[in-house]
Design a protein around this motif. Structure first.
Motif, PDB file in Angstrom:
ATOM      1  N   UNK A 104       0.796  -1.321  -0.134  1.00 52.03           N
ATOM      2  CA  UNK A 104      -0.032  -0.013   0.092  1.00 52.03           C
ATOM      3  C   UNK A 104       0.914   1.224   0.011  1.00 52.03           C
ATOM      4  N   UNK A 105       0.224   2.680  -0.427  1.00 48.83           N
ATOM      5  CA  UNK A 105       1.044   3.659  -0.162  1.00 48.83           C
ATOM      6  C   UNK A 105       0.601   4.502   1.012  1.00 48.83           C
ATOM      7  N   UNK A 120      -6.382   5.617  11.516  1.00 53.49           N
ATOM      8  CA  UNK A 120      -5.300   6.826  11.203  1.00 53.49           C
ATOM      9  C   UNK A 120      -5.862   8.045  10.943  1.00 53.49           C
ATOM     10  N   UNK A 121      -7.187   8.190  11.314  1.00 52.42           N
ATOM     11  CA  UNK A 121      -8.043   9.349  11.040  1.00 52.42           C
ATOM     12  C   UNK A 121      -7.695  10.273  11.786  1.00 52.42           C
ATOM     13  N   UNK A 122      -7.034  10.184  13.011  1.00 52.70           N
ATOM     14  CA  UNK A 122      -6.397  11.183  13.979  1.00 52.70           C
ATOM     15  C   UNK A 122      -4.906  11.364  13.621  1.00 52.70           C
ATOM     16  N   UNK A 123      -4.180  10.642  12.755  1.00 45.29           N
ATOM     17  CA  UNK A 123      -3.058  10.671  12.394  1.00 45.29           C
ATOM     18  C   UNK A 123      -2.695  12.095  11.677  1.00 45.29           C
ATOM     19  N   UNK A 124      -1.546  12.689  11.979  1.00 44.92           N
ATOM     20  CA  UNK A 124      -1.207  13.975  11.008  1.00 44.92           C
ATOM     21  C   UNK A 124       0.380  13.896  10.711  1.00 44.92           C
ATOM     22  N   UNK A 125       0.546  14.486   9.404  1.00 41.54           N
ATOM     23  CA  UNK A 125       1.699  14.463   8.731  1.00 41.54           C
ATOM     24  C   UNK A 125       2.296  15.707   9.405  1.00 41.54           C
ATOM     25  N   UNK A 126       3.677  15.502   9.966  1.00 41.85           N
ATOM     26  CA  UNK A 126       4.588  16.508  10.634  1.00 41.85           C
ATOM     27  C   UNK A 126       5.317  17.352   9.424  1.00 41.85           C
ATOM     28  N   UNK A 127       5.813  16.516   8.399  1.00 42.49           N
ATOM     29  CA  UNK A 127       6.885  17.103   7.505  1.00 42.49           C
ATOM     30  C   UNK A 127       6.122  17.841   6.374  1.00 42.49           C
ATOM     31  N   UNK A 128       6.737  18.393   5.571  1.00 43.81           N
ATOM     32  CA  UNK A 128       6.076  19.222   4.453  1.00 43.81           C
ATOM     33  C   UNK A 128       6.582  18.747   3.230  1.00 43.81           C
ATOM     34  N   UNK A 129       5.697  18.676   2.027  1.00 43.92           N
ATOM     35  CA  UNK A 129       6.125  18.516   0.803  1.00 43.92           C
ATOM     36  C   UNK A 129       6.927  17.375   0.705  1.00 43.92           C
ATOM     37  N   UNK A 130       6.413  16.257   1.429  1.00 45.00           N
ATOM     38  CA  UNK A 130       7.079  14.885   1.336  1.00 45.00           C
ATOM     39  C   UNK A 130       6.075  14.055   0.223  1.00 45.00           C
ATOM     40  N   UNK A 131       6.682  12.977  -0.356  1.00 42.87           N
ATOM     41  CA  UNK A 131       6.012  11.932  -1.224  1.00 42.87           C
ATOM     42  C   UNK A 131       5.335  11.080  -0.443  1.00 42.87           C
ATOM     43  N   UNK A 132       3.904  11.178  -0.300  1.00 41.19           N
ATOM     44  CA  UNK A 132       2.932  10.298   0.275  1.00 41.19           C
ATOM     45  C   UNK A 132       2.560   9.129  -0.687  1.00 41.19           C
ATOM     46  N   UNK A 133       3.358   8.951  -1.824  1.00 47.04           N
ATOM     47  CA  UNK A 133       2.920   7.921  -2.668  1.00 47.04           C
ATOM     48  C   UNK A 133       3.911   6.666  -2.613  1.00 47.04           C
ATOM     49  N   UNK A 134       4.848   6.986  -1.680  1.00 43.55           N
ATOM     50  CA  UNK A 134       5.707   5.788  -1.250  1.00 43.55           C
ATOM     51  C   UNK A 134       5.021   4.652  -0.930  1.00 43.55           C
ATOM     52  N   UNK A 135       5.638   3.457  -1.285  1.00 43.63           N
ATOM     53  CA  UNK A 135       4.815   2.252  -0.929  1.00 43.63           C
ATOM     54  C   UNK A 135       5.120   1.696   0.359  1.00 43.63           C
ATOM     55  N   UNK A 136       4.276   1.206   0.895  1.00 46.33           N
ATOM     56  CA  UNK A 136       4.686   0.562   2.453  1.00 46.33           C
ATOM     57  C   UNK A 136       4.395  -0.867   2.262  1.00 46.33           C
ATOM     58  N   UNK A 137       5.606  -1.409   2.346  1.00 46.08           N
ATOM     59  CA  UNK A 137       5.637  -3.085   2.215  1.00 46.08           C
ATOM     60  C   UNK A 137       5.056  -3.851   3.419  1.00 46.08           C
ATOM     61  N   UNK A 138       5.269  -3.013   4.648  1.00 43.06           N
ATOM     62  CA  UNK A 138       5.042  -3.532   5.954  1.00 43.06           C
ATOM     63  C   UNK A 138       5.166  -2.676   7.236  1.00 43.06           C
ATOM     64  N   UNK A 139       4.763  -2.995   8.434  1.00 39.98           N
ATOM     65  CA  UNK A 139       4.854  -1.843   9.451  1.00 39.98           C
ATOM     66  C   UNK A 139       5.608  -2.726  10.549  1.00 39.98           C
ATOM     67  N   UNK A 140       6.472  -1.951  11.247  1.00 36.96           N
ATOM     68  CA  UNK A 140       7.412  -2.511  12.294  1.00 36.96           C
ATOM     69  C   UNK A 140       7.604  -1.675  13.410  1.00 36.96           C
ATOM     70  N   UNK A 141       7.480  -2.341  14.603  1.00 36.04           N
ATOM     71  CA  UNK A 141       7.348  -1.431  15.752  1.00 36.04           C
ATOM     72  C   UNK A 141       8.813  -1.346  16.392  1.00 36.04           C
ATOM     73  N   UNK A 142       9.243  -0.244  16.643  1.00 35.67           N
ATOM     74  CA  UNK A 142      10.901   0.035  16.896  1.00 35.67           C
ATOM     75  C   UNK A 142      10.673   0.804  18.396  1.00 35.67           C
ATOM     76  N   UNK A 143      11.050  -0.221  19.400  1.00 33.10           N
ATOM     77  CA  UNK A 143      11.199   0.348  20.732  1.00 33.10           C
ATOM     78  C   UNK A 143      12.469  -0.180  21.608  1.00 33.10           C
ATOM     79  N   UNK A 144      13.380  -0.521  20.835  1.00 28.57           N
ATOM     80  CA  UNK A 144      14.661  -1.104  21.308  1.00 28.57           C
ATOM     81  C   UNK A 144      15.836  -0.071  20.617  1.00 28.57           C
ATOM     82  N   UNK A 145      16.901   0.077  21.544  1.00 24.06           N
ATOM     83  CA  UNK A 145      17.953   0.904  20.945  1.00 24.06           C
ATOM     84  C   UNK A 145      18.805   0.516  19.769  1.00 24.06           C
TER      85      UNK A 145
END
Length: 543
Positions: A1-2, A12-37
């Motif tokens: 998905x993109x 994701x209704x309440x999610x906001x994009x903080x960066x400006x003028x970025x490419x939101x057409x990027x493909x998302x191949x998976x979602x990963x949790x990162x909470x270890x250094x």
């Protein structure tokens, strides 16, 4: 998905994009949790990373710099973006971090702190799985459609329509080497526009997208040993094509390649028939108009009772491989036919036994030697491959076209003596040659005899009909170094009578006895007559 599709999910209704003028057409191949250094070591390309920000809370380090370092790693690993829960460990994202991410076109999303990880991960994974399943189904549908296409033995127009149906985008198929152009739907783009588009595509690429062009085309090239041969043009490509669309295009390319080989085999056989016909005309084998008409019909060439010019062209293509040489020469013929079809319609093009290009061009009110030369020079500049030399014979009926071939060869031999340059045609017409007719003929004695027959016989016949003395006047004039006075004295006539007789000779023969080059031709012709017919010369001289 993109990413833009991910943001449309309910979670994701309440999610906001903080960066400006970025490419939101990027493909998302998976979602990963990162909470270890050290978790970033296992990141993969295309993954979207989510975190609470806990790994940056090391009291012994500058967490802002640590966050920027993480973003650098994500960019290098080609991850699709970063989502951070704000409110538990990180109260806000520093502007320095947002600016850095924006400059590098890397998306950072603000995730609400109240959402559980499963609220985010499960919908994304479900969407990706469903999408992959749909893509597999659509890809399978593509293969089934192409299987049906091949089973039913359909042609290139049907292929263009099939590709148009599967991609929902306008399609054009252009096979340059075989002069084939097909659109689906019709008239969405012109052939000239397609040719202009292809000039902008680097030859070392298989496909190329012209984002700023009005048609927003994706061009899939089909090449043979790095030479452009054909292309599929897909219009209105605003985003990356879907996997099943790419599969459909590659299936079409495979079929087009196969069709090119099939059509080239047919064209090669057909061209061989034309070459055989040309060789028979060259050698004067065809003696009757009935045979001529039958052989012309076999190669689907419409002939008329008009006269024709024979044209010979030759070039050095610098090819060491015989197969590549033949392929390139055949491609040149296809391009010649395309270029000349409007300006010189009905022109027959092929090879002779010396592998020179042969053109038989019909004479009419519009077709002149100057037009032929101009159109051929335009053609050679478009080929952009080699230096060409050429010769044009005079116009004859097809049953006598052998004469035009011989004349074209003499003119071609003369053109070889002239300096030429890349992408340029050096060409001469036999009718503009003079003494060169003898010097560059393959049989100078025979050409001298031809000149004698062509010019002196007309003078002799005129003398017989009019009881005049043009022949003896010409002979004496040349023997007296083209002096009107000395000729008049030798013949006991007035010098104005000499001038009048020379004027009549000029009108009868087309040669000027007072022009030094034409004088040489007359001298050569007279020498032939004196050698071959001494008795006739004696009678003509009045002795």
């Amino acid at each position: 998905m993109r990413i833009i599709e991910m943001l449309e999910l309910p979670a994701f209704k309440e999610v906001t994009v903080l960066t400006e003028n970025v490419n939101l057409e990027k493909d998302v191949l998976g979602i990963t949790l990162f909470d270890a250094p050290d978790g970033y070591e296992w990141f993969r390309e295309g993954e979207f990373i989510i975190t609470t920000g806990y790994p940056f809370m090391d009291a012994n380090s500058d967490w802002e710099e640590t966050l920027i370092k993480l973003i650098k790693v994500l960019i290098n690993k080609k991850c699709s973006g970063l989502g951070i829960k704000i409110g538990r460990y990180i109260l806000e994202i520093p502007s320095k971090v947002i600016s850095y991410a924006s400059e590098n076109e890397f998306p950072i999303l603000h995730l609400p702190n109240r959402l559980a990880w499963s609220d985010l991960i499960v919908p994304v994974v479900t969407y990706i799985n469903n999408k992959q399943r749909l893509e597999l189904e659509l890809t399978r549908d593509v293969y089934e459609n192409f299987h049906a296409f091949l089973t039913n033995g359909k042609g290139l127009p049907d292929l263009a329509n099939l590709l148009h149906k599967l991609t929902s985008k306008p399609i054009a198929i252009y096979i340059k080497t075989l002069n084939i152009y097909i659109e689906a739907p019709s008239t969405w783009i012109s052939r000239n526009d397609v040719e202009d588009l292809i000039t902008n595509v680097p030859i070392d690429k298989n496909s190329y997208k012209l984002k700023e062009h009005e048609y927003q085309p994706l061009i899939r090239l089909i090449k043979s040993t790095l030479h452009f041969e054909a292309a599929v043009i897909i219009g209105n490509v605003k985003a990356d094509l879907k996997p099943w669309e790419l599969v459909a295009i590659e299936q079409a390319v495979t079929i087009i390649k196969s069709e090119i080989e099939r059509l080239r085999s047919i064209a090669t056989i057909y061209q061989r028939q034309k070459n055989t016909f040309i060789t028979k005309l060259q050698n004067g084998v065809i003696k009757s108009y009935e045979v001529l008409l039958r052989l012309a019909q076999e190669i689907r060439w419409k002939i008329s009772n008009n006269n024709f010019y024979a044209v010979l062209l030759n070039c050095d293509l610098q090819e060491t491989n015989e197969v590549q040489l033949i392929e390139k020469k055949l491609n040149i013929i296809y391009m010649m036919e395309k270029h000349l079809e409007e300006s010189l319609p009905g022109t027959l093009i092929g090879f002779d036994l010396s592998n020179r290009f042969v053109l038989l061009i019909e004479v009419n009110n519009e077709v002149t030697e100057n037009l032929i030369i101009r159109k051929l020079k335009e053609l050679i500049t478009t080929l952009n491959i080699s230096t060409f030399y050429g010769g044009i014979g005079r116009a004859y009926p097809l049953l006598q076209i052998r004469n035009s071939f011989k004349e074209a060869e003499t003119a071609l031999n003369f053109s070889y003596t002239k300096e030429s340059y890349q992408n340029q045609l050096t060409i001469y017409s036999f009718s503009e040659l003079n003494i060169e007719r003898i010097l560059y003929s393959n049989n100078p004695l025979k050409e001298s005899e031809t000149i004698a027959d062509e010019y002196l016989n007309n003078i002799i016949e005129y003398d017989k009909k009019k009881n005049s003395e043009l022949f003896i006047t010409l002979k004496v004039f040349l023997e007296n170094n083209a002096s009107h006075i000395d000729t008049a004295k030798a013949l006991y006539i007035h010098k104005n009578t000499v001038r009048y007789r020379l004027k009549v000779i000029r009108e009868i023969t087309g040669l000027d006895p007072e022009n030094i080059k034409d004088q040489i031709l007359f001298v050569m012709a007279l020498s032939v007559v004196e050698i071959s017919e001494p008795k006739a010369m004696a009678v003509t001289n009045g002795t």
